[in-house]
Enzyme design. Sequence first.
Site, mmCIF file in Angstrom:
data_model
loop_
_atom_site.group_PDB
_atom_site.id
_atom_site.type_symbol
_atom_site.label_atom_id
_atom_site.label_comp_id
_atom_site.label_asym_id
_atom_site.label_seq_id
_atom_site.Cartn_x
_atom_site.Cartn_y
_atom_site.Cartn_z
ATOM 1 N N GLY A 60 11.004 -10.596 -12.537
ATOM 2 C CA GLY A 60 10.035 -10.393 -13.597
ATOM 3 C C GLY A 60 10.071 -8.984 -14.146
ATOM 4 N N CYS A 61 9.259 -8.105 -13.570
ATOM 5 C CA CYS A 61 9.079 -6.768 -14.141
ATOM 6 C C CYS A 61 10.352 -5.926 -14.086
ATOM 7 C CB CYS A 61 7.930 -6.063 -13.432
ATOM 8 S SG CYS A 61 6.335 -6.888 -13.691
ATOM 9 N N VAL A 62 11.111 -6.024 -13.012
ATOM 10 C CA VAL A 62 12.352 -5.254 -12.929
ATOM 11 C C VAL A 62 13.356 -5.762 -13.961
ATOM 12 C CG1 VAL A 62 14.357 -4.738 -11.476
ATOM 13 C CG2 VAL A 62 12.051 -4.562 -10.534
#
Length: 235
Positions: A164-166
Amino acid sequence: MSREIIEALERVFSAESEIYRNRGFGRRMGFGQHPALLIIDLGYGWTRPDNPFSCEDTDRIIAGVQELLAAGRRCGIPIVYTTTYYQVTEGPNTDMGLWHRKLPIEGLTADSEDVEIDERIAPRAGEHLIVKKMASAFHGTNLTSLLNAAGVDTAIITGVAVAGCVRHTVEDALAEGFRPIVVGECVGDHVPGAVAWNLFDIDTRFGDVESLQTVLGYLGGLAPAERELAAIERS
């Protein structure tokens, strides 16, 4: 992750790597000359067990980030942390967008300990903490202008969650003109299979996945030049 799963993934990745190589995918991005270290969402809500966003192997991730922080601080590169939290989580006009329809992000409030950076890698004076609302560290933040002002050309990316965020940070780093370098030992996710697949896919399409030792060696090679530049600027 069990040995059986690892062996199965290795077979899949080996076959798919051959397909990609034949099509010219997976070229190396390479390191630039002026890196920054990005530490994505390593707050307590992600590093402690029994939270909705808890990730696996965070002790290993933290240990690797500690080494990167020590190396980055020695050569004076920009260090940027992110966390994710919301100030209005009730009513029709929240700052959560639509994401709360998929994930229980309403618990990530500004006054929650979960959104504080894990004390084992706490920011120091002169380092940056960016609060984001969505997955990417670049979306709706001043990260691009911060890195551009510092002359950065390479984003060394660590943290969670890699699916997700990475991953979204990697994709946006590339879109914003930075070389994304993901440190393989220093990212994680809620489930182990997500780490293996996303590292493979990122390395094929969007950036370079490098080992911790390779990145430490790169930073070590920058240290003398950066110290000399800092001495000139102080004089």
